[in-house]
Design a protein around this motif. Structure first.
Motif, PDB file in Angstrom:
ATOM      1  N   ASN A 121      -4.804 -12.052 -20.651  1.00 43.07           N
ATOM      2  CA  ASN A 121      -5.554 -13.127 -19.660  1.00 43.07           C
ATOM      3  C   ASN A 121      -4.357 -13.961 -19.047  1.00 43.07           C
ATOM      4  O   ASN A 121      -4.298 -14.034 -17.909  1.00 43.07           O
ATOM      5  N   VAL A 122      -3.921 -14.715 -19.889  1.00 44.59           N
ATOM      6  CA  VAL A 122      -2.945 -15.704 -19.814  1.00 44.59           C
ATOM      7  C   VAL A 122      -1.799 -15.298 -18.961  1.00 44.59           C
ATOM      8  O   VAL A 122      -1.189 -15.619 -18.008  1.00 44.59           O
ATOM      9  N   TRP A 123      -1.354 -13.821 -19.741  1.00 40.48           N
ATOM     10  CA  TRP A 123      -0.036 -13.375 -19.333  1.00 40.48           C
ATOM     11  C   TRP A 123      -0.296 -12.732 -17.633  1.00 40.48           C
ATOM     12  O   TRP A 123       0.607 -12.907 -17.071  1.00 40.48           O
ATOM     13  N   GLU A 124      -1.438 -12.125 -17.494  1.00 40.51           N
ATOM     14  CA  GLU A 124      -1.888 -11.538 -16.350  1.00 40.51           C
ATOM     15  C   GLU A 124      -1.718 -12.568 -15.375  1.00 40.51           C
ATOM     16  O   GLU A 124      -1.125 -12.558 -14.140  1.00 40.51           O
ATOM     17  N   ASN A 125      -2.472 -13.939 -15.536  1.00 49.06           N
ATOM     18  CA  ASN A 125      -2.677 -14.803 -14.486  1.00 49.06           C
ATOM     19  C   ASN A 125      -1.180 -15.524 -14.426  1.00 49.06           C
ATOM     20  O   ASN A 125      -0.985 -15.855 -13.045  1.00 49.06           O
ATOM     21  N   LEU A 127       1.879 -14.271 -14.263  1.00 49.57           N
ATOM     22  CA  LEU A 127       2.773 -13.412 -13.595  1.00 49.57           C
ATOM     23  C   LEU A 127       2.015 -13.207 -12.079  1.00 49.57           C
ATOM     24  O   LEU A 127       2.902 -13.026 -11.375  1.00 49.57           O
ATOM     25  N   ASP A 128       0.708 -13.106 -12.406  1.00 44.12           N
ATOM     26  CA  ASP A 128       0.125 -13.022 -10.700  1.00 44.12           C
ATOM     27  C   ASP A 128       0.450 -14.440  -9.986  1.00 44.12           C
ATOM     28  O   ASP A 128       1.026 -14.310  -8.777  1.00 44.12           O
ATOM     29  N   GLN A 141      12.164 -10.917  -3.369  1.00 42.47           N
ATOM     30  CA  GLN A 141      11.213 -11.025  -4.204  1.00 42.47           C
ATOM     31  C   GLN A 141      11.574 -10.320  -5.296  1.00 42.47           C
ATOM     32  O   GLN A 141      12.036  -9.344  -5.350  1.00 42.47           O
ATOM     33  N   ASN A 142      10.879 -10.688  -6.652  1.00 42.62           N
ATOM     34  CA  ASN A 142      11.045  -9.785  -7.838  1.00 42.62           C
ATOM     35  C   ASN A 142      10.642  -8.560  -7.445  1.00 42.62           C
ATOM     36  O   ASN A 142       9.301  -8.465  -7.023  1.00 42.62           O
ATOM     37  N   HIS A 143      11.362  -7.603  -7.888  1.00 42.41           N
ATOM     38  CA  HIS A 143      10.945  -6.162  -7.655  1.00 42.41           C
ATOM     39  C   HIS A 143       9.609  -5.839  -8.230  1.00 42.41           C
ATOM     40  O   HIS A 143       8.678  -4.863  -7.549  1.00 42.41           O
ATOM     41  N   CYS A 144       9.040  -6.279  -9.358  1.00 46.17           N
ATOM     42  CA  CYS A 144       7.674  -5.834  -9.798  1.00 46.17           C
ATOM     43  C   CYS A 144       6.531  -6.523  -9.050  1.00 46.17           C
ATOM     44  O   CYS A 144       5.528  -6.121  -8.946  1.00 46.17           O
ATOM     45  N   CYS A 145       6.896  -7.601  -8.237  1.00 42.11           N
ATOM     46  CA  CYS A 145       6.024  -8.457  -7.653  1.00 42.11           C
ATOM     47  C   CYS A 145       5.669  -7.541  -6.324  1.00 42.11           C
ATOM     48  O   CYS A 145       4.648  -7.874  -5.654  1.00 42.11           O
ATOM     49  N   LYS A 146       6.268  -6.393  -5.963  1.00 42.64           N
ATOM     50  CA  LYS A 146       6.048  -5.633  -4.982  1.00 42.64           C
ATOM     51  C   LYS A 146       5.063  -4.628  -5.062  1.00 42.64           C
ATOM     52  O   LYS A 146       4.785  -4.039  -4.262  1.00 42.64           O
ATOM     53  N   GLN A 151       0.496  -1.155 -11.955  1.00 45.22           N
ATOM     54  CA  GLN A 151       1.723  -0.934 -11.868  1.00 45.22           C
ATOM     55  C   GLN A 151       2.564  -2.098 -11.845  1.00 45.22           C
ATOM     56  O   GLN A 151       3.707  -2.087 -12.634  1.00 45.22           O
ATOM     57  N   ARG A 152       2.188  -3.249 -11.205  1.00 47.81           N
ATOM     58  CA  ARG A 152       2.773  -4.572 -11.793  1.00 47.81           C
ATOM     59  C   ARG A 152       2.865  -4.733 -13.135  1.00 47.81           C
ATOM     60  O   ARG A 152       3.927  -5.278 -13.758  1.00 47.81           O
ATOM     61  N   LYS A 153       1.860  -4.766 -13.677  1.00 47.27           N
ATOM     62  CA  LYS A 153       1.727  -5.324 -15.105  1.00 47.27           C
ATOM     63  C   LYS A 153       2.677  -4.407 -16.052  1.00 47.27           C
ATOM     64  O   LYS A 153       3.484  -4.992 -16.971  1.00 47.27           O
TER      65      LYS A 153
END
Length: 167
Positions: A121-125, A127-128, A141-146, A151-153
C-alpha cells in the motif's frame, strides 16, 4: 588545498574593463557533475528523459523481498536540499520525495504484523502520488506514469534498479 587553487575564466570586455570569473575546483566539479547528468540525454539518441536517482523507482514489495525491506542494516537514503540539485532537475526532487515517502512508510510497516500488505500500500500510494505530481509539471512525464492500474505498477516494478532491496 582546494581553496587556494583557482581557475580564471575570461569574460568579454564590458565598458573597456576586462572582467574575469573565479571558479574553485569545487564549483568546477559541481558543474561537471551537472553536465554528466544532463549531457548523455542530449546527444547520441539517448533517452528522452533525464536520469533517475539510483534507487528510483523503488522495488515492488513482495514475499521474496519484504525481509530485505525490513532489515535494520539496510542502507536507506533520505533525499532533500542537501543532496539534490536545487535548480534544473526538479524531476529528481519528485523522485526523492517518492523514495522518502516509501522509506518512511516501510519503517512504519516493518513494525506491524502484516508487513507485506502495508508495504505494498505504501509503495502504490507513493508512486501514485509521484505520478499525480508529474502530471502537473510541464515537463516530460515518467513513462510509467502514462500507464494506469496494474500496467503502471508492473512498469515501475520492471524499471526498479534494486528490486530485491539488497543493494
Amino acid at each position: 588545498m582546494w581553496e587556494d587553487q583557482r581557475v580564471y575564466i575570461p569574460r568579454r570586455r564590458a565598458r573597456g574593463h576586462n572582467h574575469s570569473a573565479t571558479m574553485t575546483p569545487l564549483w568546477i566539479s559541481l558543474l561537471c557533475l551537472a553536465c554528466a547528468v544532463a549531457l548523455p540525454h542530449l546527444v547520441h539518441g539517448g533517452p528522452t528523459f533525464h536520469a533517475n536517482l539510483r534507487e528510483f523507482p523503488p522495488g515492488r514489495p513482495t514475499e521474496a523481498n519484504i525481509g530485505n525491506i525490513c532489515r535494520k542494516t539496510r542502507a536507506k537514503v533520505t533525499y532533500g536540499a542537501n543532496n539534490l540539485p536545487q535548480s534544473g532537475f526538479s524531476h529528481l526532487g519528485r523522485q526523492g520525495d517518492a523514495i522518502n515517502s516509501v522509506e518512511t512508510g516501510y519503517s512504519r510497516c516493518c513494525s506491524q504484523s502484516d508487513k507485506l500488505s502495508c508495504a505494498v500500500n505504501v509503495w502504490e500510494n507513493a508512486l501514485d502520488n509521484f505520478c499525480m505530481e508529474e502530471s502537473t509539471i510541464m515537463t516530460r512525464q515518467n513513462h510509467c506514469c502514462k500507464k494506469t492500474g496494474e500496467q503502471r505498477k508492473t512498469c515501475f516494478s520492471k524499471d526498479s534498479p534494486i528490486p530485491n532491496y539488497n543493494g
